[in-house]
Each structure stands twice: as C-alpha cells, then as structure tokens.
Scaffold this active site. Structure first.
Site, PDB file in Angstrom:
ATOM      1  N   LEU A  57       8.569   3.394  -0.609  1.00  0.00           N
ATOM      2  CA  LEU A  57       8.300   4.068  -1.879  1.00  0.00           C
ATOM      3  C   LEU A  57       6.834   4.478  -2.032  1.00  0.00           C
ATOM      4  O   LEU A  57       6.545   5.565  -2.535  1.00  0.00           O
ATOM      5  CB  LEU A  57       8.711   3.171  -3.051  1.00  0.00           C
ATOM      6  CG  LEU A  57      10.208   2.907  -3.164  1.00  0.00           C
ATOM      7  CD1 LEU A  57      10.482   1.901  -4.276  1.00  0.00           C
ATOM      8  CD2 LEU A  57      10.974   4.189  -3.420  1.00  0.00           C
ATOM      9  N   CYS A  58       5.896   3.630  -1.611  1.00  0.00           N
ATOM     10  CA  CYS A  58       4.470   3.951  -1.753  1.00  0.00           C
ATOM     11  C   CYS A  58       4.121   5.198  -0.950  1.00  0.00           C
ATOM     12  O   CYS A  58       3.500   6.130  -1.467  1.00  0.00           O
ATOM     13  CB  CYS A  58       3.608   2.776  -1.309  1.00  0.00           C
ATOM     14  SG  CYS A  58       3.847   1.302  -2.324  1.00  0.00           S
ATOM     15  N   ASP A  59       4.495   5.217   0.310  1.00  0.00           N
ATOM     16  CA  ASP A  59       4.172   6.351   1.177  1.00  0.00           C
ATOM     17  C   ASP A  59       4.905   7.612   0.705  1.00  0.00           C
ATOM     18  O   ASP A  59       4.339   8.704   0.696  1.00  0.00           O
ATOM     19  CB  ASP A  59       4.544   6.019   2.619  1.00  0.00           C
ATOM     20  CG  ASP A  59       3.689   6.731   3.653  1.00  0.00           C
ATOM     21  OD1 ASP A  59       2.817   7.541   3.279  1.00  0.00           O
ATOM     22  OD2 ASP A  59       3.885   6.461   4.851  1.00  0.00           O
TER      23      ASP A  59
END
Length: 132
Positions: free
Chosen positions: A71-73
């Site tokens: 999710l972060c990337d």
C-alpha cells in the site's frame, strides 16, 4: 515496519502481488498501465536527510529506494505519477518504538520544512505558506 524515520526516494509501478486489507490486488500487478517503471521525487531526499540529521534531534533519519510493493509504495507511486514527482512519502516507526510523539513530531516538522525549502528553491522561489 520502520525503526527509523525513513524518507522514500521513489515509487515503483510493478510487482504488486499482495492483497490489501480489502483483499484487493490489481490484476496487472501495477499502479498505472504503461506508466514508467519507477518515479523519483523531485525533492532531494539525500539533502533533506543530511540537513535534518545535522539538527541533532536524536531521531535517526534514513533514505530508502523501495517502499515495499504494498500500500505505501502503491500510494507513493500513484501520487508521484499524478503530481509529476512533486510528492513525498515518509515511513515513521510506531510510537515508542523507539521514539516518543514529541521526538517524532519535531523530526517530521523539520523534515517537512526542509522539503518545502528545497521545493521553493527548485521552483524559483514560489511562496509556500510555512514558518520556521
């Protein structure tokens, strides 16, 4: 999980295989069809890291070139793509592991101020509304 305050330099378009909390994963395993493999922030994260480290805030600040193909990337790449590189992503460790809220707050404030200063310089002195 981050153990330092980590400045992400770039987002990656491909390689997403893990399901998110809603059990979704893009069928193409990428963020943007036909998008570049990776996009770097126009913010010089190395300079931000060096400047903040010299302030002696007792918080370790590091650089990363891989936010994790989750999710972060995905969020970072999409933000970089839509903003033409005018985006930042900072991984922060959980409270108390090892930094308290006051330490993290001071570090994040310094990081944001440095990023805004660098953007202001890079974009010809545009006026950003921030105070030191």
């Amino acid at each position: 999980m981050a153990t330092t305050v980590t400045l992400e330099k770039c987002g990656h378009n491909k390689g997403y295989r893990g399901l998110d909390n809603c059990r979704f994963c893009p069928g193409s395993q990428c963020c943007v069809e036909d998008g570049p493999e990776s996009i770097e922030s126009i913010i010089d994260m190395d300079a931000v890291c060096k400047r903040v480290t010299t302030l002696g805030l007792d918080v370790s600040v590091t650089i990363s070139q891989d936010a994790g193909r989750y999710l972060c990337d995905f969020t970072y790449y999409t933000s970089l793509y839509q903003s033409h590189g005018r985006s930042a992503f900072v991984h922060v460790p959980p409270l108390g592991k090892p930094y308290n809220a006051d330490q993290l707050g001071r570090a994040l404030r310094a990081i944001i101020e440095e990023m805004l200063d660098l953007l202001e310089q890079a974009e010809g002195g545009l006026a950003y509304c921030h105070k030191h």
